[in-house]
Design a protein around this motif. Sequence first.
Motif, PDB file in Angstrom:
ATOM      1  N   ALA A 113       0.837  -1.196   0.000  1.00 51.92           N
ATOM      2  CA  ALA A 113       0.000   0.000   0.000  1.00 51.92           C
ATOM      3  C   ALA A 113       0.880   1.256   0.000  1.00 51.92           C
ATOM      4  CB  ALA A 113      -0.922  -0.013   1.207  1.00 51.92           C
ATOM      5  N   LEU A 114       0.463   2.267  -0.770  1.00 52.48           N
ATOM      6  CA  LEU A 114       1.306   3.435  -1.031  1.00 52.48           C
ATOM      7  C   LEU A 114       1.626   4.231   0.224  1.00 52.48           C
ATOM      8  CD1 LEU A 114       2.761   5.281  -3.020  1.00 52.48           C
ATOM      9  CD2 LEU A 114       0.570   6.431  -3.432  1.00 52.48           C
ATOM     10  N   ALA A 115       0.625   4.493   1.070  1.00 55.20           N
ATOM     11  CA  ALA A 115       0.882   5.313   2.254  1.00 55.20           C
ATOM     12  C   ALA A 115       1.887   4.643   3.181  1.00 55.20           C
ATOM     13  CB  ALA A 115      -0.420   5.592   2.998  1.00 55.20           C
ATOM     14  N   ALA A 116       1.797   3.335   3.330  1.00 49.86           N
ATOM     15  CA  ALA A 116       2.734   2.620   4.198  1.00 49.86           C
ATOM     16  C   ALA A 116       4.156   2.702   3.663  1.00 49.86           C
ATOM     17  CB  ALA A 116       2.306   1.162   4.336  1.00 49.86           C
ATOM     18  N   HIS A 121       9.431   5.354   4.451  1.00 49.93           N
ATOM     19  CA  HIS A 121      10.585   6.077   3.903  1.00 49.93           C
ATOM     20  C   HIS A 121      10.816   7.383   4.666  1.00 49.93           C
ATOM     21  CE1 HIS A 121      13.406   7.555   0.863  1.00 49.93           C
ATOM     22  NE2 HIS A 121      12.740   8.692   0.895  1.00 49.93           N
ATOM     23  N   LEU A 122       9.743   8.074   4.997  1.00 49.82           N
ATOM     24  CA  LEU A 122       9.865   9.380   5.646  1.00 49.82           C
ATOM     25  C   LEU A 122      10.200   9.280   7.130  1.00 49.82           C
ATOM     26  CD1 LEU A 122       6.830  11.221   4.018  1.00 49.82           C
ATOM     27  CD2 LEU A 122       9.249  11.661   3.590  1.00 49.82           C
ATOM     28  N   TRP A 123       9.700   8.233   7.785  1.00 46.17           N
ATOM     29  CA  TRP A 123       9.870   8.098   9.231  1.00 46.17           C
ATOM     30  C   TRP A 123      10.473   6.738   9.563  1.00 46.17           C
ATOM     31  CZ3 TRP A 123       4.602   9.859   7.911  1.00 46.17           C
ATOM     32  CH2 TRP A 123       4.467  11.242   7.993  1.00 46.17           C
ATOM     33  N   PRO A 124      11.741   6.525   9.278  1.00 45.23           N
ATOM     34  CA  PRO A 124      12.358   5.207   9.492  1.00 45.23           C
ATOM     35  C   PRO A 124      12.438   4.784  10.952  1.00 45.23           C
ATOM     36  CG  PRO A 124      14.013   6.849   8.904  1.00 45.23           C
ATOM     37  CD  PRO A 124      12.690   7.495   8.681  1.00 45.23           C
ATOM     38  N   ALA A 125      12.273   5.730  11.863  1.00 43.39           N
ATOM     39  CA  ALA A 125      12.303   5.383  13.288  1.00 43.39           C
ATOM     40  C   ALA A 125      10.917   5.032  13.821  1.00 43.39           C
ATOM     41  CB  ALA A 125      12.881   6.545  14.093  1.00 43.39           C
ATOM     42  N   GLY A 126       9.908   5.067  12.954  1.00 46.40           N
ATOM     43  CA  GLY A 126       8.541   4.755  13.371  1.00 46.40           C
ATOM     44  C   GLY A 126       7.611   5.913  13.091  1.00 46.40           C
ATOM     45  N   VAL A 127       6.362   5.604  12.834  1.00 47.97           N
ATOM     46  CA  VAL A 127       5.365   6.628  12.518  1.00 47.97           C
ATOM     47  C   VAL A 127       4.560   6.921  13.775  1.00 47.97           C
ATOM     48  CG1 VAL A 127       3.465   7.297  11.016  1.00 47.97           C
ATOM     49  CG2 VAL A 127       5.239   5.725  10.164  1.00 47.97           C
ATOM     50  N   PRO A 150       5.628   0.679  14.172  1.00 46.77           N
ATOM     51  CA  PRO A 150       7.058   0.389  14.023  1.00 46.77           C
ATOM     52  C   PRO A 150       7.471   0.257  12.565  1.00 46.77           C
ATOM     53  CG  PRO A 150       5.871  -1.559  14.747  1.00 46.77           C
ATOM     54  CD  PRO A 150       4.887  -0.442  14.786  1.00 46.77           C
ATOM     55  N   VAL A 151       8.707   0.645  12.300  1.00 46.29           N
ATOM     56  CA  VAL A 151       9.302   0.558  10.972  1.00 46.29           C
ATOM     57  C   VAL A 151      10.634  -0.164  11.092  1.00 46.29           C
ATOM     58  CG1 VAL A 151      10.172   1.839   8.976  1.00 46.29           C
ATOM     59  CG2 VAL A 151       8.201   2.709  10.242  1.00 46.29           C
ATOM     60  N   VAL A 152      10.879  -1.119  10.202  1.00 46.46           N
ATOM     61  CA  VAL A 152      12.179  -1.784  10.144  1.00 46.46           C
ATOM     62  C   VAL A 152      12.761  -1.595   8.750  1.00 46.46           C
ATOM     63  CG1 VAL A 152      11.578  -3.487  11.897  1.00 46.46           C
ATOM     64  CG2 VAL A 152      11.197  -4.021   9.485  1.00 46.46           C
ATOM     65  N   ALA A 153      14.078  -1.624   8.659  1.00 49.85           N
ATOM     66  CA  ALA A 153      14.749  -1.482   7.368  1.00 49.85           C
ATOM     67  C   ALA A 153      14.494  -2.710   6.510  1.00 49.85           C
ATOM     68  CB  ALA A 153      16.250  -1.279   7.576  1.00 49.85           C
ATOM     69  N   LEU A 182       3.247  -3.673  11.045  1.00 53.50           N
ATOM     70  CA  LEU A 182       4.682  -3.430  10.911  1.00 53.50           C
ATOM     71  C   LEU A 182       4.953  -2.923   9.503  1.00 53.50           C
ATOM     72  CD1 LEU A 182       7.703  -3.904  11.931  1.00 53.50           C
ATOM     73  CD2 LEU A 182       7.549  -6.085  10.712  1.00 53.50           C
ATOM     74  N   ILE A 183       5.684  -1.814   9.399  1.00 49.56           N
ATOM     75  CA  ILE A 183       6.093  -1.291   8.100  1.00 49.56           C
ATOM     76  C   ILE A 183       7.522  -1.729   7.813  1.00 49.56           C
ATOM     77  CG2 ILE A 183       6.575   0.804   6.757  1.00 49.56           C
ATOM     78  CD1 ILE A 183       4.434   2.221   8.444  1.00 49.56           C
ATOM     79  N   VAL A 184       7.740  -2.260   6.636  1.00 45.99           N
ATOM     80  CA  VAL A 184       9.096  -2.529   6.152  1.00 45.99           C
ATOM     81  C   VAL A 184       9.430  -1.399   5.195  1.00 45.99           C
ATOM     82  CG1 VAL A 184      10.615  -4.131   4.947  1.00 45.99           C
ATOM     83  CG2 VAL A 184       8.789  -5.015   6.413  1.00 45.99           C
ATOM     84  N   ALA A 185      10.389  -0.573   5.577  1.00 43.98           N
ATOM     85  CA  ALA A 185      10.667   0.674   4.857  1.00 43.98           C
ATOM     86  C   ALA A 185      10.918   0.428   3.372  1.00 43.98           C
ATOM     87  CB  ALA A 185      11.866   1.380   5.486  1.00 43.98           C
ATOM     88  N   ASP A 186      10.335   1.294   2.550  1.00 43.39           N
ATOM     89  CA  ASP A 186      10.520   1.241   1.087  1.00 43.39           C
ATOM     90  C   ASP A 186      10.071  -0.092   0.496  1.00 43.39           C
ATOM     91  OD1 ASP A 186      11.713   3.864   0.929  1.00 43.39           O
ATOM     92  OD2 ASP A 186      13.524   2.982   1.762  1.00 43.39           O
ATOM     93  N   HIS A 187       9.176  -0.771   1.202  1.00 47.78           N
ATOM     94  CA  HIS A 187       8.731  -2.079   0.718  1.00 47.78           C
ATOM     95  C   HIS A 187       7.227  -2.282   0.875  1.00 47.78           C
ATOM     96  CE1 HIS A 187       8.997  -6.311  -0.337  1.00 47.78           C
ATOM     97  NE2 HIS A 187       8.304  -6.596   0.751  1.00 47.78           N
ATOM     98  N   GLY A 188       6.737  -2.283   2.114  1.00 44.25           N
ATOM     99  CA  GLY A 188       5.320  -2.541   2.307  1.00 44.25           C
ATOM    100  C   GLY A 188       4.964  -2.644   3.774  1.00 44.25           C
ATOM    101  N   ILE A 189       3.788  -3.205   4.036  1.00 39.92           N
ATOM    102  CA  ILE A 189       3.275  -3.287   5.397  1.00 39.92           C
ATOM    103  C   ILE A 189       2.761  -4.692   5.675  1.00 39.92           C
ATOM    104  CG2 ILE A 189       1.000  -2.454   4.617  1.00 39.92           C
ATOM    105  CD1 ILE A 189       0.679  -1.126   7.385  1.00 39.92           C
ATOM    106  N   TYR A 190       2.935  -5.124   6.915  1.00 40.29           N
ATOM    107  CA  TYR A 190       2.356  -6.360   7.422  1.00 40.29           C
ATOM    108  C   TYR A 190       1.329  -5.979   8.489  1.00 40.29           C
ATOM    109  CZ  TYR A 190       6.176  -9.026   5.299  1.00 40.29           C
ATOM    110  OH  TYR A 190       7.061  -9.600   4.407  1.00 40.29           O
ATOM    111  N   ALA A 191       0.180  -6.639   8.464  1.00 41.57           N
ATOM    112  CA  ALA A 191      -0.822  -6.447   9.512  1.00 41.57           C
ATOM    113  C   ALA A 191      -1.372  -7.820   9.883  1.00 41.57           C
ATOM    114  CB  ALA A 191      -1.940  -5.535   9.034  1.00 41.57           C
ATOM    115  N   TRP A 192      -1.832  -7.968  11.107  1.00 42.40           N
ATOM    116  CA  TRP A 192      -2.275  -9.281  11.564  1.00 42.40           C
ATOM    117  C   TRP A 192      -3.456  -9.151  12.516  1.00 42.40           C
ATOM    118  CZ3 TRP A 192       2.494  -7.106  12.352  1.00 42.40           C
ATOM    119  CH2 TRP A 192       2.782  -6.634  13.638  1.00 42.40           C
TER     120      TRP A 192
END
Length: 217
Positions: A113-116, A121-127, A150-153, A182-192
Motif C-alpha cells: 500500500a502506497l501510504a505505508a 521512507h519518511l519516518w524510518p524510526a517509526g510513525v 514500528p518501521v524496520v529497514a 509493521l512497516i518494512v521501509a521502502d517495501h510494504g506493510i504487514y498487519a495481523w
Amino acid sequence: MNVFEEGAVTDEVLARAGAQLAAESARFAARGWMPGTAGNLSVTVGRDPLRLAVTASGLDKGELASSDIVIVDADGAGVRGEGGSEQRPSAEAGLHARIAAVTGAGAVIHVHALAAVTAGHLWPAGVVLRDLEMLKGIGHSAHGETVTIPVVANGQDMTVLGDAFEALYVRPASGSNDVPALIVADHGIYAWGRDLRQARWHLELTEALLQIALARR
C-alpha cells in the motif's frame, strides 16, 4: 481463537483456508495493494508444531484459486506431505511465521500500500500517531495516547527482519495494547489479527491512519 487452529489440518480446513486467502488476495489486488504477483497472505492452521497456509509465490494475486497455497513451518519453509500445493512459498513466508509465533496471530497480510511505503521512507524510526479516532480500531485510545507504528529497514533475510520486528514488538500487558502492524521501509506493510477479517480491518485502518499522517505533514 482462529478456527483453523482448533483441530487437525484436514483437507477441508486447507480448502477453507485457501478459499479465504484467494478471496482476500483478490480484494487487495483490486485496491492496487497487491499489483501483479506482489504481496502475500497467510492463515495459521496449526500451533504445535506451527503451520501456516501461505499464498503461493509467483502468481497473480487477483486470480488465485483456493488450491494456490503452500504449507510452511516456523521458518517459512515449505512442508511436503501436509496438504497444500507443491508450488513455492514466498521468501517472505519466514516473516509471516515469525509474526504468527510472536503475536499469536491467526492471519497475517502483507501488501504494498502506497501510504505505508511512503511513511516508512519518511519516518524510518517509526510513525508517531496521536489524537485520531481510528486509533481505537487498532486497540488504542483516540485521545491522550501516543502510538507508534514500528518501521524496520528492508532486507532479503527474513531472520534479520524477524529479529528487528521482535525487538520492536510491544507485547500486550495489563492496560496496554500492541500495534498489530509493521512497516518494512521502502517495501510494504504487514498487519495481523485473530483471523483474516480482523487482519484486514487492522490493515485498512492503519493505512488510513498513515494517509492522515502524510496529509498532516
